[in-house]
Write a protein that holds these residues in place. Structure first.
Motif, mmCIF file in Angstrom:
data_model
loop_
_atom_site.group_PDB
_atom_site.id
_atom_site.type_symbol
_atom_site.label_atom_id
_atom_site.label_comp_id
_atom_site.label_asym_id
_atom_site.label_seq_id
_atom_site.Cartn_x
_atom_site.Cartn_y
_atom_site.Cartn_z
ATOM 1 N N GLU A 112 0.865 -1.101 -0.606
ATOM 2 C CA GLU A 112 -0.173 0.112 -0.210
ATOM 3 C C GLU A 112 1.036 1.055 0.532
ATOM 4 N N GLU A 113 0.366 2.069 -1.187
ATOM 5 C CA GLU A 113 1.221 3.474 -1.208
ATOM 6 C C GLU A 113 0.391 4.301 -1.027
ATOM 7 N N LYS A 114 0.612 5.535 0.110
ATOM 8 C CA LYS A 114 -0.115 6.636 0.078
ATOM 9 C C LYS A 114 0.804 7.818 -1.201
ATOM 10 N N ARG A 115 0.083 8.528 -1.922
ATOM 11 C CA ARG A 115 0.208 9.309 -1.632
ATOM 12 C C ARG A 115 -0.506 11.152 -1.681
ATOM 13 N N ASN A 116 0.443 11.824 -1.551
ATOM 14 C CA ASN A 116 -0.330 13.285 -1.568
ATOM 15 C C ASN A 116 -0.347 14.000 -2.557
ATOM 16 N N TYR A 117 -1.362 15.008 -2.700
ATOM 17 C CA TYR A 117 -1.718 15.234 -3.576
ATOM 18 C C TYR A 117 -2.062 17.236 -2.941
ATOM 19 N N PHE A 118 -1.713 18.221 -3.679
ATOM 20 C CA PHE A 118 -2.127 19.219 -2.788
ATOM 21 C C PHE A 118 -3.304 19.904 -3.639
ATOM 22 N N ASN A 119 -4.244 20.245 -2.996
ATOM 23 C CA ASN A 119 -5.797 20.466 -3.983
ATOM 24 C C ASN A 119 -5.839 21.496 -4.992
ATOM 25 N N PRO A 120 -5.253 21.937 -5.008
ATOM 26 C CA PRO A 120 -4.900 22.606 -6.186
ATOM 27 C C PRO A 120 -4.820 22.206 -7.671
ATOM 28 N N ALA A 121 -3.246 21.315 -7.229
ATOM 29 C CA ALA A 121 -2.613 20.993 -8.112
ATOM 30 C C ALA A 121 -4.085 19.540 -8.981
ATOM 31 N N ILE A 122 -4.360 19.013 -7.848
ATOM 32 C CA ILE A 122 -5.693 18.160 -8.418
ATOM 33 C C ILE A 122 -6.241 18.851 -9.201
ATOM 34 N N ARG A 123 -6.810 19.759 -8.479
ATOM 35 C CA ARG A 123 -7.843 20.458 -10.197
ATOM 36 C C ARG A 123 -6.955 20.813 -11.170
ATOM 37 N N LYS A 124 -6.342 20.881 -11.610
ATOM 38 C CA LYS A 124 -5.395 21.449 -12.877
ATOM 39 C C LYS A 124 -5.253 20.204 -13.582
ATOM 40 N N LYS A 125 -4.920 18.879 -12.490
ATOM 41 C CA LYS A 125 -4.776 17.779 -13.952
ATOM 42 C C LYS A 125 -6.454 17.453 -13.962
ATOM 43 N N VAL A 126 -7.137 17.739 -13.587
ATOM 44 C CA VAL A 126 -8.483 17.367 -14.218
ATOM 45 C C VAL A 126 -8.669 18.340 -14.490
ATOM 46 N N GLU A 127 -8.876 19.591 -14.757
ATOM 47 C CA GLU A 127 -8.504 20.602 -16.192
ATOM 48 C C GLU A 127 -7.915 19.934 -17.514
ATOM 49 N N ALA A 128 -6.784 19.591 -16.723
ATOM 50 C CA ALA A 128 -6.634 18.909 -18.337
ATOM 51 C C ALA A 128 -6.836 18.717 -18.988
ATOM 52 N N ILE A 129 -7.759 16.937 -18.180
ATOM 53 C CA ILE A 129 -8.422 15.672 -18.125
ATOM 54 C C ILE A 129 -9.506 16.371 -19.183
ATOM 55 N N LEU A 130 -10.287 17.452 -18.603
ATOM 56 C CA LEU A 130 -11.658 18.143 -18.889
ATOM 57 C C LEU A 130 -10.603 18.893 -21.087
ATOM 58 N N MET A 131 -9.753 19.134 -21.129
ATOM 59 C CA MET A 131 -9.195 20.419 -22.115
ATOM 60 C C MET A 131 -9.329 19.139 -23.760
ATOM 61 N N GLU A 132 -8.637 17.930 -22.570
ATOM 62 C CA GLU A 132 -8.324 16.800 -23.887
ATOM 63 C C GLU A 132 -9.370 16.057 -24.335
ATOM 64 N N LEU A 133 -10.364 16.311 -23.302
ATOM 65 C CA LEU A 133 -11.550 16.396 -23.492
ATOM 66 C C LEU A 133 -12.588 17.199 -25.080
ATOM 67 N N THR A 134 -12.216 17.657 -23.759
ATOM 68 C CA THR A 134 -12.810 18.760 -25.655
ATOM 69 C C THR A 134 -12.219 19.109 -26.737
ATOM 70 N N GLN A 135 -11.066 19.018 -27.129
ATOM 71 C CA GLN A 135 -10.317 19.049 -28.059
ATOM 72 C C GLN A 135 -10.954 17.756 -28.573
ATOM 73 N N LYS A 136 -11.112 16.290 -28.191
ATOM 74 C CA LYS A 136 -11.520 15.415 -28.844
ATOM 75 C C LYS A 136 -13.087 15.261 -29.380
ATOM 76 N N ALA A 137 -14.131 15.641 -28.701
ATOM 77 C CA ALA A 137 -15.331 16.106 -28.840
ATOM 78 C C ALA A 137 -15.594 16.357 -30.105
ATOM 79 N N PRO A 138 -16.719 16.204 -30.317
ATOM 80 C CA PRO A 138 -17.211 16.389 -32.141
ATOM 81 C C PRO A 138 -18.133 18.149 -31.830
#
Length: 129
Positions: free
Chosen positions: A92-118
């Protein structure tokens, strides 16, 4: 000491942040459906297309997680950090994430999905060439 391989970490992280992006998309879809947007149909189609693609990818990731006997769960959360637990057969491995960094990672995925959307709603495209 790290016990996850780089590929296990990437797999678990992608699943984790993609799942968060899906929650954001579902909330946005609900807001658009309930709202009085003038371009509601196009916006809704784009968001639903993004959600569909994300759900399909997450399903594939879920299969890969099972194959690697890997689970990712939220362990702790506070105002600044969120801790996730990556669980394998061996460790078992614990990983700590800074909440604003999580937000940036989620935004990056949303941008990626936006570019792939029709780019347009197929119900409104002209078939006359």
């Amino acid at each position: 000491m790290r016990c996850l391989s780089e590929s296990e970490y990437k797999l678990g992280s992608r699943f984790l942040f993609l799942s968060m992006a899906i929650v954001v998309l579902q909330q946005d879809i609900r807001i658009v459906e309930e709202g009085k947007h003038k371009i509601k149909a196009h916006l809704l189609h784009t968001l639903q297309s993004m959600e569909k693609r994300a759900l399909e990818e997450r399903q594939q990731l879920r299969v890969q997680l099972r194959q690697h006997n890997l689970q990712v769960v939220t362990a702790e959360k506070n105002d600044a950090f969120t801790t996730f637990l990556f669980i394998t057969k061996e460790c078992e491995e614990k990983r700590n994430y800074f909440n604003p960094a999580i937000r940036k990672k989620v935004e990056a995925i949303l941008m990626e999905l936006t570019q792939k959307a029709p780019q347009s709603d197929p119900r409104h495209t002209s078939t006359n060439a």
